[in-house]
Design a protein around this motif. Structure first.
Motif, PDB file in Angstrom:
ATOM      1  N   LEU A  23       0.757  -1.172  -0.028  1.00  0.00           N
ATOM      2  CA  LEU A  23       0.561  -0.049  -0.172  1.00  0.00           C
ATOM      3  C   LEU A  23       0.756   0.939  -0.070  1.00  0.00           C
ATOM      4  CD1 LEU A  23      -2.847   1.121  -0.146  1.00  0.00           C
ATOM      5  CD2 LEU A  23      -2.904   0.717   2.329  1.00  0.00           C
ATOM      6  N   GLU A  25       2.961   2.151  -1.610  1.00  0.00           N
ATOM      7  CA  GLU A  25       3.309   2.173  -2.944  1.00  0.00           C
ATOM      8  C   GLU A  25       2.741   2.883  -3.914  1.00  0.00           C
ATOM      9  OE1 GLU A  25       6.336   2.182  -4.140  1.00  0.00           O
ATOM     10  OE2 GLU A  25       7.139   1.129  -2.005  1.00  0.00           O
ATOM     11  N   HIS A  26       1.072   3.377  -3.304  1.00  0.00           N
ATOM     12  CA  HIS A  26      -0.101   3.608  -4.114  1.00  0.00           C
ATOM     13  C   HIS A  26       0.135   5.463  -3.416  1.00  0.00           C
ATOM     14  CE1 HIS A  26      -3.589   5.285  -3.982  1.00  0.00           C
ATOM     15  NE2 HIS A  26      -3.812   4.291  -4.766  1.00  0.00           N
ATOM     16  N   PHE A  79      -9.542   5.722  -1.707  1.00  0.00           N
ATOM     17  CA  PHE A  79      -9.706   5.113  -3.327  1.00  0.00           C
ATOM     18  C   PHE A  79     -11.432   5.580  -3.123  1.00  0.00           C
ATOM     19  CE2 PHE A  79      -7.263   1.737  -0.809  1.00  0.00           C
ATOM     20  CZ  PHE A  79      -6.364   2.114  -1.561  1.00  0.00           C
ATOM     21  N   ALA A  88      -4.625  -3.957  -6.780  1.00  0.00           N
ATOM     22  CA  ALA A  88      -3.730  -3.145  -6.582  1.00  0.00           C
ATOM     23  C   ALA A  88      -2.826  -3.136  -7.510  1.00  0.00           C
ATOM     24  CB  ALA A  88      -2.156  -3.917  -5.346  1.00  0.00           C
ATOM     25  N   TRP A  90      -1.261  -0.669  -8.699  1.00  0.00           N
ATOM     26  CA  TRP A  90      -0.422   0.102  -8.861  1.00  0.00           C
ATOM     27  C   TRP A  90       1.231  -0.387  -8.340  1.00  0.00           C
ATOM     28  CZ3 TRP A  90      -4.259  -0.050  -4.880  1.00  0.00           C
ATOM     29  CH2 TRP A  90      -3.780  -0.169  -3.189  1.00  0.00           C
TER      30      TRP A  90
END
Length: 176
Positions: A23, A25-26, A79, A88, A90
């Motif tokens: 997460l 890396e989002h 989101f 995921a 991303w």
């Protein structure tokens, strides 16, 4: 420092301990402060959240998001109105699954060294390959075995670094 709460991955119907935070890396999460959206704080979860993930049909999905005390978090700030599970897409990189017995405990990071690592490699949320790594040889190479044997032959002088080794760790080092 405190060992951090592991992320959880559902893989092939089994729960796995994951030493990776996909997460993070989002694009929104890179600057998002989860602690500002929760009243709880836990030294074992500095990131302020715990993710539950699943690999399903070759794709990585976020299936749960919880605060540092395992209470559900509102996903809308990140989101919007998209409901869980969330693909995921991303995430590109490797997920590290910590398997087998823990060889050595550490009071930081993911809590120690495990005998086996399974790495799952993703591109844009799609599983590309799996690779398993035996950590025992690498673990043995990190220590001067003669020095460890000598330390074990003496009476203990109080708590020391040897207390961090597990029975599985001594077995991997081939020390009785």
């Amino acid at each position: 420092m405190t060992a951090q709460t592991l992320e959880t991955l559902i893989l092939d119907g089994a729960l796995e301990d994951m030493g990776t935070r996909p997460l993070d890396e989002h694009p929104i999460v890179r600057t998002f402060d989860f602690r500002a959206h929760s009243d709880v704080w836990n030294t074992a979860c500095h990131r302020g959240y715990q993710g539950v993930w699943e690999v399903h049909d070759g794709r990585l999905w976020l299936v749960g998001l919880f605060d540092a005390l395992s209470e559900p978090l509102d996903t809308r700030p990140i989101f919007g109105e998209q409901a869980l599970p969330i693909p995921a897409d991303w995430f590109s990189g490797a997920l590290l699954l910590l398997r087998g017995p823990r060889l050595m405990y550490a009071h930081f990071g993911w809590g120690g060294i495990y005998s086996t690592h399974l790495r799952l490699y993703f591109r844009d949320g799609v599983l590309q390959r799996r690779r398993c790594y035996d950590q025992r040889k690498l673990f043995r190479n990190r220590f001067d075995l003669d020095l460890l044997r000598e330390a074990l032959s003496r009476p203990p002088e109080g708590p020391g670094s040897l207390s961090w080794f597990t029975r599985a760790g001594f077995d991997a080092l081939e020390i009785d």
